[in-house]
Design an enzyme around this catalytic site. Structure first.
Site, short mmCIF file in Angstrom:
data_model
loop_
_atom_site.label_atom_id
_atom_site.label_comp_id
_atom_site.label_asym_id
_atom_site.label_seq_id
_atom_site.Cartn_x
_atom_site.Cartn_y
_atom_site.Cartn_z
CB SER A 194 0.93 17.81 -86.65
OG SER A 194 0.48 18.97 -87.29
CG HIS A 238 6.27 25.47 -86.11
ND1 HIS A 238 5.63 25.63 -87.31
CD2 HIS A 238 5.36 24.94 -85.26
CE1 HIS A 238 4.38 25.22 -87.20
NE2 HIS A 238 4.19 24.80 -85.97
CE LYS A 262 2.34 21.29 -89.83
NZ LYS A 262 1.00 21.54 -89.31
NE ARG A 277 -4.16 15.99 -84.20
CZ ARG A 277 -3.11 16.82 -84.17
NH1 ARG A 277 -2.47 17.13 -85.29
NH2 ARG A 277 -2.69 17.32 -83.04
CG ASP A 318 -0.20 17.96 -90.61
OD1 ASP A 318 -0.40 17.40 -89.53
OD2 ASP A 318 -0.24 19.20 -90.75
N1 URA Z 1 0.42 23.14 -84.91
C1 URA Z 1 0.51 22.17 -85.86
O1 URA Z 1 1.03 22.39 -86.94
N2 URA Z 1 0.00 20.96 -85.58
C2 URA Z 1 -0.58 20.66 -84.40
O2 URA Z 1 -0.99 19.53 -84.22
C3 URA Z 1 -0.67 21.67 -83.41
C4 URA Z 1 -0.15 22.92 -83.68
#
Ligand code: URA
Length: 440
Positions: free
Chosen positions: A187, A86, A191, A172, A165
């Site tokens: 966040s 990621h 995931k 946000r 989220d």
């Molecule tokens: N990517 C994400 O999934 N969440 C964030 O808060 C910032 C980048």
């Protein structure tokens, strides 16, 4: 926390620099999902935390509360190590389309639940949709089946995966509360944990094009993510990598798919090829597949064409036109207007990297508002790197636009976006720190 009137007390405590307990964080998220906490209250609390800082304990509790808000993917039936990678978001950052196929070719099982473009950064799902026919909506069962068959799936997270989220992120995004290590870590990691992979590799960006530009914030974010993953029994590592200049030379959805195919066919395309190899190597080290000779195995997967073949299988499995792996521009959408800008003579000293992403988004490659349709053909090619000397006549940026006037607007802004100076300038180091990984 069934009593709504308790919420202002928590907001005030964060405003004054205090800490919330794990139980309070969990109850707060549950109440927010149940609409017992409204957006104004949640935004006030997030802003208080962005300014005052959240503790690691709060970040861990928040991650757990986010995971608990929805379903999780069960990959335990798969043979072979499951791995997820990621990026925290960058410009011309298409490494997933290269790293996933390399890892799958080397026997790892890659179930990648990806996102769409966010702000000035691109998203893997949008890029893949530039391939005619490619479908990113798969059920979690389909993802697991496909990974078992070809070692790789790249799909959208379903609505019931970490729904808290999704809501928090949307809030946000419009309340200037993205830039917090704890909020980004919770966040991202919620995931990743819900996605089910046992091994998690993070590419945490730093520099002008990153959500957290300062190196120390990026390192803190990497350490926090690794601590959260490790605490949940996942082998987790992170590279902190430069985003002060675009990673590759292509910014825009179809352009980035073509760049990724080029790398899979053996070309470097800026630092895209270099970083893709390093990320694939780091992921192999995490999984324990060839830890001693990870670099060699990655080179083998690329040189033999095995990684390109996995990419082709991915495209076929998700309904796309496999010709993209052979001749990308035979199938990818092409923008009708192409214009070039030549920088005046000088040395490239750096980029307003975020603005480059914003310019590509303004051409139509990214969204101005949630739900906007994208123009998958448009974008920018950045034909110089930091430290390069321009003689005043070489093309510096190529603009791919839908309309002449769109190209004109972008061309007018480019002199502010590519910084030129007189003396020599050093290119920034690509990998700036390694966290939870053996030395590179
Ligand atoms: N990517 C994400 O999934 N969440 C964030 O808060 C910032 C980048």
């Amino acid at each position: 926390m069934s009593e709504l009137r308790e919420i202002p007390v928590l907001i005030a405590r964060k405003r004054d620099g205090g800490e919330l307990t794990g139980d309070e964080v969990r109850a707060l998220i549950a109440a927010y999902l149940a609409d017992d906490v409204d957006d104004a209250q949640m935004a006030a609390l997030l802003m208080a935390g962005v300014i005052r800082g959240f503790t690691d304990a709060e970040a861990i509790a928040l991650t757990e509360a986010l995971v608990a808000s929805g379903d999780t993917v069960d990959l335990s039936g798969l043979a072979g190590p499951t791995v997820d990678k990621h990026s925290t978001g960058g410009v011309a950052d298409t490494t997933t389309l290269v790293v996933g196929p390399i890892l799958a070719a080397l026997g790892a099982q890659v179930a990648k639940l990806s996102g769409r473009g966010l702000g000035h950064t691109g998203g893997t799902l949008d890029k893949l949709e530039a391939i005619p026919g490619f479908r990113v909506d798969r059920t979690t069962g389909e993802v697991a089946e496909q990974v078992g068959r070809i070692g790789l799936a790249v799909a959208a997270a379903t609505a019931d995966l970490v729904p808290a989220d999704k809501r928090l992120y949307a809030l946000r995004d419009v309340t200037a509360t993205v830039a917090s290590p704890a909020l980004i870590a919770s966040s991202v990691m919620s995931k990743k944990l819900a996605g089910g992979a046992r091994h998690i590799l993070l590419d945490v960006k730093t520099g002008a094009g990153a959500f957290l530009p300062r190196r120390q914030d990026a390192v803190a974010l990497a350490e926090l993510c690794v601590a959260i993953g490790t605490a949940h029994g996942r082998s987790t590592g992170a590279l902190v990598t430069d985003m002060s200049e675009p990673l590759g030379d292509a910014v825009g959805n179809a352009l980035e798919v073509a760049a990724a195919v080029d790398v899979l066919r053996g070309r470097e395309r800026g630092n895209l090829g270099v970083l893709s190899r390093q990320l694939a190597s780091a992921a192999l080290q995490l999984t324990g597949v060839a830890p001693a000779d990870a670099d060699g195995r990655v080179a083998e997967a690329l040189d033999s064409g095995a990684a390109l073949e996995r990419f082709r299988q991915l495209v076929v499995a998700q309904g796309g036109d496999p010709a993209v792996a052979d001749e990308p521009w035979a199938v990818l959408p092409v923008a009708p207007v192409r214009r070039e800008w030549c920088a005046p003579a000088g040395t490239v000293t750096g980029f307003a990297c975020q603005r480059l992403g914003e310019l590509a988004a303004r051409l139509g490659a990214g969204r101005q508002r949630q739900g906007d349709a994208l123009d998958l053909a448009v974008g920018l090619e950045v034909l110089v790197r930091t430290g390069q000397v321009c003689d005043g006549s070489q093309p510096t940026v190529r603009v791919h636009a839908r309309r002449e006037q769109d190209a004109e607007q972008v061309l007018a802004e480019l002199p502010e976006v590519v910084h030129l100076g007189e003396g020599p300038a050093d290119p920034p180091p690509l990998v700036q720190a390694r966290v939870g990984l053996p030395a590179g």
